[in-house]
Design a protein around this motif. Structure first.
Motif, mmCIF file in Angstrom:
data_model
loop_
_atom_site.group_PDB
_atom_site.id
_atom_site.type_symbol
_atom_site.label_atom_id
_atom_site.label_comp_id
_atom_site.label_asym_id
_atom_site.label_seq_id
_atom_site.Cartn_x
_atom_site.Cartn_y
_atom_site.Cartn_z
ATOM 1 N N LYS A 54 -1.735 -14.757 -16.162
ATOM 2 C CA LYS A 54 -1.668 -13.364 -16.611
ATOM 3 C C LYS A 54 -1.362 -12.455 -15.426
ATOM 4 C CE LYS A 54 -4.738 -14.076 -20.469
ATOM 5 N NZ LYS A 54 -5.914 -13.647 -21.171
ATOM 6 N N ALA A 55 -0.807 -11.293 -15.724
ATOM 7 C CA ALA A 55 -0.474 -10.335 -14.671
ATOM 8 C C ALA A 55 -1.756 -9.818 -14.021
ATOM 9 C CB ALA A 55 0.320 -9.176 -15.247
ATOM 10 N N CYS A 56 -1.745 -9.748 -12.697
ATOM 11 C CA CYS A 56 -2.874 -9.196 -11.951
ATOM 12 C C CYS A 56 -3.002 -7.717 -12.301
ATOM 13 C CB CYS A 56 -2.642 -9.375 -10.451
ATOM 14 S SG CYS A 56 -3.945 -8.662 -9.423
ATOM 15 N N GLN A 57 -4.207 -7.275 -12.540
ATOM 16 C CA GLN A 57 -4.450 -5.885 -12.949
ATOM 17 C C GLN A 57 -4.913 -4.998 -11.794
ATOM 18 O OE1 GLN A 57 -3.796 -4.707 -16.158
ATOM 19 N NE2 GLN A 57 -2.801 -6.697 -16.184
ATOM 20 N N ALA A 89 22.341 0.719 -13.365
ATOM 21 C CA ALA A 89 21.972 2.139 -13.394
ATOM 22 C C ALA A 89 20.590 2.319 -14.026
ATOM 23 C CB ALA A 89 23.015 2.942 -14.165
ATOM 24 N N ALA A 90 20.326 1.623 -15.114
ATOM 25 C CA ALA A 90 19.027 1.731 -15.787
ATOM 26 C C ALA A 90 17.910 1.188 -14.898
ATOM 27 C CB ALA A 90 19.054 0.988 -17.116
ATOM 28 N N THR A 91 18.174 0.081 -14.210
ATOM 29 C CA THR A 91 17.186 -0.507 -13.317
ATOM 30 C C THR A 91 16.867 0.449 -12.167
ATOM 31 O OG1 THR A 91 17.956 -2.724 -13.875
ATOM 32 C CG2 THR A 91 16.668 -2.511 -11.869
ATOM 33 N N GLY A 92 17.888 1.095 -11.634
ATOM 34 C CA GLY A 92 17.676 2.075 -10.577
ATOM 35 C C GLY A 92 16.799 3.225 -11.048
ATOM 36 N N PHE A 93 17.052 3.688 -12.262
ATOM 37 C CA PHE A 93 16.239 4.760 -12.835
ATOM 38 C C PHE A 93 14.790 4.307 -13.002
ATOM 39 C CE2 PHE A 93 14.427 6.676 -16.687
ATOM 40 C CZ PHE A 93 14.352 7.991 -16.264
ATOM 41 N N ILE A 94 14.586 3.112 -13.529
ATOM 42 C CA ILE A 94 13.235 2.584 -13.730
ATOM 43 C C ILE A 94 12.521 2.443 -12.389
ATOM 44 C CG2 ILE A 94 11.946 0.509 -14.406
ATOM 45 C CD1 ILE A 94 12.700 2.145 -16.790
ATOM 46 N N GLU A 95 13.218 1.961 -11.367
ATOM 47 C CA GLU A 95 12.601 1.821 -10.039
ATOM 48 C C GLU A 95 12.161 3.167 -9.496
ATOM 49 O OE1 GLU A 95 15.453 -0.324 -7.693
ATOM 50 O OE2 GLU A 95 14.994 -2.223 -8.685
ATOM 51 N N GLN A 96 12.958 4.200 -9.726
ATOM 52 C CA GLN A 96 12.558 5.542 -9.297
ATOM 53 C C GLN A 96 11.280 5.972 -10.009
ATOM 54 O OE1 GLN A 96 15.941 7.947 -10.249
ATOM 55 N NE2 GLN A 96 16.978 7.550 -8.299
ATOM 56 N N GLN A 97 11.187 5.660 -11.292
ATOM 57 C CA GLN A 97 9.996 6.027 -12.053
ATOM 58 C C GLN A 97 8.762 5.281 -11.559
ATOM 59 O OE1 GLN A 97 10.253 8.578 -14.461
ATOM 60 N NE2 GLN A 97 12.203 8.632 -13.401
ATOM 61 N N VAL A 98 8.935 3.994 -11.243
ATOM 62 C CA VAL A 98 7.822 3.188 -10.743
ATOM 63 C C VAL A 98 7.370 3.714 -9.381
ATOM 64 C CG1 VAL A 98 7.174 0.900 -9.899
ATOM 65 C CG2 VAL A 98 8.398 1.125 -12.063
ATOM 66 N N GLU A 99 8.330 3.987 -8.498
ATOM 67 C CA GLU A 99 7.991 4.486 -7.160
ATOM 68 C C GLU A 99 7.288 5.834 -7.224
ATOM 69 O OE1 GLU A 99 11.571 4.468 -4.849
ATOM 70 O OE2 GLU A 99 11.712 2.283 -4.898
ATOM 71 N N ALA A 100 7.656 6.648 -8.194
ATOM 72 C CA ALA A 100 7.015 7.949 -8.353
ATOM 73 C C ALA A 100 5.650 7.827 -9.029
ATOM 74 C CB ALA A 100 7.922 8.883 -9.156
ATOM 75 N N GLY A 101 5.296 6.611 -9.480
ATOM 76 C CA GLY A 101 4.015 6.387 -10.141
ATOM 77 C C GLY A 101 3.978 6.886 -11.568
ATOM 78 N N LEU A 102 5.146 7.027 -12.185
ATOM 79 C CA LEU A 102 5.207 7.575 -13.534
ATOM 80 C C LEU A 102 5.217 6.512 -14.623
ATOM 81 C CD1 LEU A 102 7.762 10.412 -12.801
ATOM 82 C CD2 LEU A 102 5.285 10.609 -13.043
ATOM 83 N N LEU A 103 5.292 5.261 -14.248
ATOM 84 C CA LEU A 103 5.184 4.168 -15.226
ATOM 85 C C LEU A 103 3.816 3.514 -15.084
ATOM 86 C CD1 LEU A 103 8.643 2.403 -15.286
ATOM 87 C CD2 LEU A 103 7.628 3.847 -17.002
ATOM 88 N N ASP A 104 3.425 2.738 -16.049
ATOM 89 C CA ASP A 104 2.098 2.121 -16.100
ATOM 90 C C ASP A 104 1.007 3.174 -16.080
ATOM 91 O OD1 ASP A 104 2.877 -0.845 -14.191
ATOM 92 O OD2 ASP A 104 2.734 -0.575 -16.341
ATOM 93 N N GLY A 105 1.254 4.303 -16.744
ATOM 94 C CA GLY A 105 0.249 5.349 -16.789
ATOM 95 C C GLY A 105 -0.002 5.971 -15.432
ATOM 96 N N GLY A 106 0.972 5.866 -14.532
ATOM 97 C CA GLY A 106 0.811 6.448 -13.206
ATOM 98 C C GLY A 106 0.065 5.550 -12.251
ATOM 99 N N ILE A 107 -0.323 4.346 -12.691
ATOM 100 C CA ILE A 107 -1.074 3.439 -11.831
ATOM 101 C C ILE A 107 -0.190 2.242 -11.517
ATOM 102 C CG2 ILE A 107 -3.090 1.950 -11.679
ATOM 103 C CD1 ILE A 107 -4.385 3.797 -13.803
ATOM 104 N N ALA A 108 0.017 1.997 -10.247
ATOM 105 C CA ALA A 108 0.815 0.846 -9.844
ATOM 106 C C ALA A 108 -0.006 -0.426 -10.068
ATOM 107 C CB ALA A 108 1.216 0.969 -8.381
ATOM 108 N N ARG A 109 0.666 -1.521 -10.390
ATOM 109 C CA ARG A 109 0.006 -2.804 -10.604
ATOM 110 C C ARG A 109 0.563 -3.833 -9.626
ATOM 111 N NH1 ARG A 109 -4.151 -1.196 -13.188
ATOM 112 N NH2 ARG A 109 -3.791 -0.362 -15.248
ATOM 113 N N CYS A 110 -0.302 -4.753 -9.245
ATOM 114 C CA CYS A 110 0.089 -5.853 -8.371
ATOM 115 C C CYS A 110 1.163 -6.688 -9.078
ATOM 116 C CB CYS A 110 -1.144 -6.698 -8.077
ATOM 117 S SG CYS A 110 -0.840 -8.149 -7.058
#
Length: 151
Positions: free
Chosen positions: A124-127, A95-116
């Motif tokens: 290191k993570a691609c920026q 349930a928590a993962t589903g919620f987080i995925e919704q937030q990522v898809e909406a662009g609300l995580l990572d400051g609204g910027i999707a990352r590779c």
């Protein structure tokens, strides 16, 4: 506004953490002494919160959070309750993962910027920003092709 969303995200993840804890707290080893049980409950709660914090902060690089949480807390439960604990953890993390995925898809995580989703040669993570409706940037788009073929 970003601070409001961050506070809301923390509150939601707190609720998922507490829901998992409440569903399993009464299954903690009944043969332990009262003080041991309190210590076990505290440890289980801390692990639930730690898992949710990590899931919220780094959802792309936390492989199998349900397994990680169960591995961290299973020692506090008798063998007869472990299947029920594993199920509760799996459902709560799902349930928590589903919620987080919704937030990522909406662009609300990572400051609204999707990352590779790729990592660089140095580990290191691609920026870079991924292609529209994709998980990888132009430099790593070949990885998406490989993932589709492997599935």
């Amino acid at each position: 506004m970003l601070d409001d969303h961050s506070a809301q995200l923390r509150s939601c993840m707190y609720q998922y953490s507490r829901a998992i804890y409440r569903s399993i707290k009464d299954l903690i080893d009944p043969y332990a002494t009262r003080s041991e049980q309190l210590g076990y409950r505290r440890a289980v709660l801390i692990e639930c919160e730690r898992t949710m914090t990590r899931l919220a902060e780094d959802p792309h690089y936390f492989a199998r959070p349900d397994r990680a949480l169960f591995a961290d807390i299973r020692r506090y439960f008798p063998i007869t309750a472990q299947a029920q604990v594993a199920w509760s953890v799996r459902e709560g993390i799902g349930a928590a993962t589903g919620f987080i995925e919704q937030q990522v898809e909406a662009g609300l995580l990572d400051g609204g910027i999707a990352r590779c989703h790729a990592t660089t040669r140095k580990g290191k993570a691609c920026q870079r920003t991924p292609l529209p409706s994709r998980d990888y940037c132009p430099s790593h788009q070949h990885l998406e092709q490989a993932a589709i073929v492997a599935a």
